[in-house]
Motif scaffolding. Structure first.
Motif: not given
Ligand code: UDP
Length: 382
Positions: A151-152, A156, A160, A174, A185, A285, A294, A330, A365
């Motif tokens: 997932i991460f 990520t 990033w 988050r 969510y 995602n 996504r 961001y 953020y």
């Molecule tokens: N994230 C991830 N996988 C996911 C969703 C989130 O790795 O499926 C990590 C990723 O680093 C992301 C952060 O969690 O930047 C925050 O996610 P969020 O959905 O809050 O991001 P936003 O909608 O603010 O872009």
């Protein structure tokens, strides 16, 4: 002529302007470099009538009664229940990883693992992935490793350009591991989308006696900021001693004199299809594959489920280099970048009645509700 000048008309600027005009009777000028109000929450119907978020999906959620009530003055709500699934090697699993996800991944072992998780963290707990990874129990480590890798890690890396271990832990935090069967969510008390869109909400907010809005107007064409000068703020060439609320990128206000503040940017790729639906959920995602992070299918968000055809957007993360047309989305918070930001902040700290507000200006953020609350507080204190 004006008591306050507000740079930017996203939630930070719009709420501050409305409060200063309504609560303090001020004359307020709102300046925005874009040709529309609403900042990155701007939405509009596309050529097929589907309400799209031009700068990526924005979903309102809050536990703050105050923020919910305040925004409800300007809109009714579509009670959208935001659920996200991860496309993991073609299989769709609920995100955040929760007890339903656990069951789908671990099958017969799930009840045992669930007990273990709940014993350690408590029912309903929200456990940051990095915290779960530090746990000494071997089975908890195994779950953590699965979540981290599936997932991460790749999401990520795309978002990033770094792994979850290399970025601010608050960012991966988050999206916790959630010890419940709630597939939403967000777990906040209030959530939804403005019934007719964000843009009409902003129109209503800014349509108030004493507020003027100038679009297509770069801040620097009306304001001259020179912290060291006798008159540090000039408005259209004349000294200005009223309030300035700045919601833009602070480094650019000072011609990046200490170097650029790093931000991440995104490219949005919209596509329309002549079919009823494209995917199973409002947001899917792509956590292990693809170059985009996504896909958002907007009709789920707007509630236009019966419209023929459907519009989606893919998000491709990229560095922000400050070129024309690029948008900083961001802040990249770490010690070095926050230190650089502090130098810029120190510059404006010397200017009386100059305030920084919002994601860009505060290099932070913020969610919608948090910045609405900050804007209410700031305006209230002026
Ligand atoms: N994230 C991830 N996988 C996911 C969703 C989130 O790795 O499926 C990590 C990723 O680093 C992301 C952060 O969690 O930047 C925050 O996610 P969020 O959905 O809050 O991001 P936003 O909608 O603010 O872009």
């Amino acid at each position: 002529m004006y008591d306050s000048i507000v740079i930017g008309s996203g939630f930070a600027g719009a709420v501050a302007a409305r409060e200063l005009a309504e609560q303090k009777g001020q004359r307020v000028l709102v300046v925005d470099s874009r040709s529309h109000i609403g900042g990155n929450c701007y939405d509009r119907p596309d050529e097929y009538g589907i309400l799209i978020h031009q700068y990526g999906p924005h979903i309102f959620h809050t536990n703050s009664e105050r923020v919910y009530r305040y925004l409800s003055r300007f809109t009714e709500w579509y009670e959208y229940r935001h659920e996200v699934v991860g496309n993991i090697y073609g299989r769709e699993l609920p995100i955040p990883f929760n007890l339903n996800t656990l069951e789908m991944v671990y099958g017969e072992r799930a009840p045992h693992l669930e007990r273990l998780l709940v014993e350690n963290f408590g029912e309903g707990a929200r456990v940051p992935i990095l915290e779960l990874m530090n746990h000494e129990d071997a089975e908890l480590q195994e779950i953590a490793q699965y979540v981290y890798e599936n997932i991460f890690l790749k999401y990520t890396m795309k978002q990033w350009g770094k792994s979850p271990k290399e970025i601010d832990p608050a960012v991966s935090g988050r999206v916790p591991v959630l010890l419940s069967r709630d597939n939403r969510y967000f777990q906040d008390k209030y959530q939804g989308l403005p019934l007719h869109g964000f843009t009409p909400l902003f129109e209503k907010m800014l349509d108030f006696e004493g507020i003027d809005v100038r679009l297509d107007c770069e801040a620097k064409t009306v304001l001259t900021i020179a912290p060291e000068a006798e008159h540090p703020v000039l408005f259209e060439g004349a000294p200005f001693t009223g309030n300035v609320i700045f919601t833009g990128a602070l480094d650019e206000l000072f011609d990046c004199r200490f170097g650029r503040l790093p931000y991440r940017s995104l490219r949005f790729d919209f596509e329309h299809f002549d079919r009823q639906f494209y995917q199973s959920h409002g947001v899917v995602n792509y956590t292990v594959s693809e170059d985009f992070t996504r896909i958002t299918e907007f009709k789920y968000l707007s509630g236009q489920l019966d419209l023929p055809g459907t519009t989606i957007v893919r998000e491709y993360p990229m560095p922000y280099q400050g070129g024309g047309g690029e948008i900083p989305y961001y802040a990249i918070n770490n010690e070095e970048n926050d230190g650089l930001f502090a130098r810029y902040k120190e510059l404006v700290g010397r200017i009386p009645n100059f305030y920084l507000l919002g994601r860009l200006a505060e290099y932070k953020y913020y969610n919608i509700d948090a910045i609405v609350e900050r804007a209410l507080d700031l305006a209230g204190n002026l």
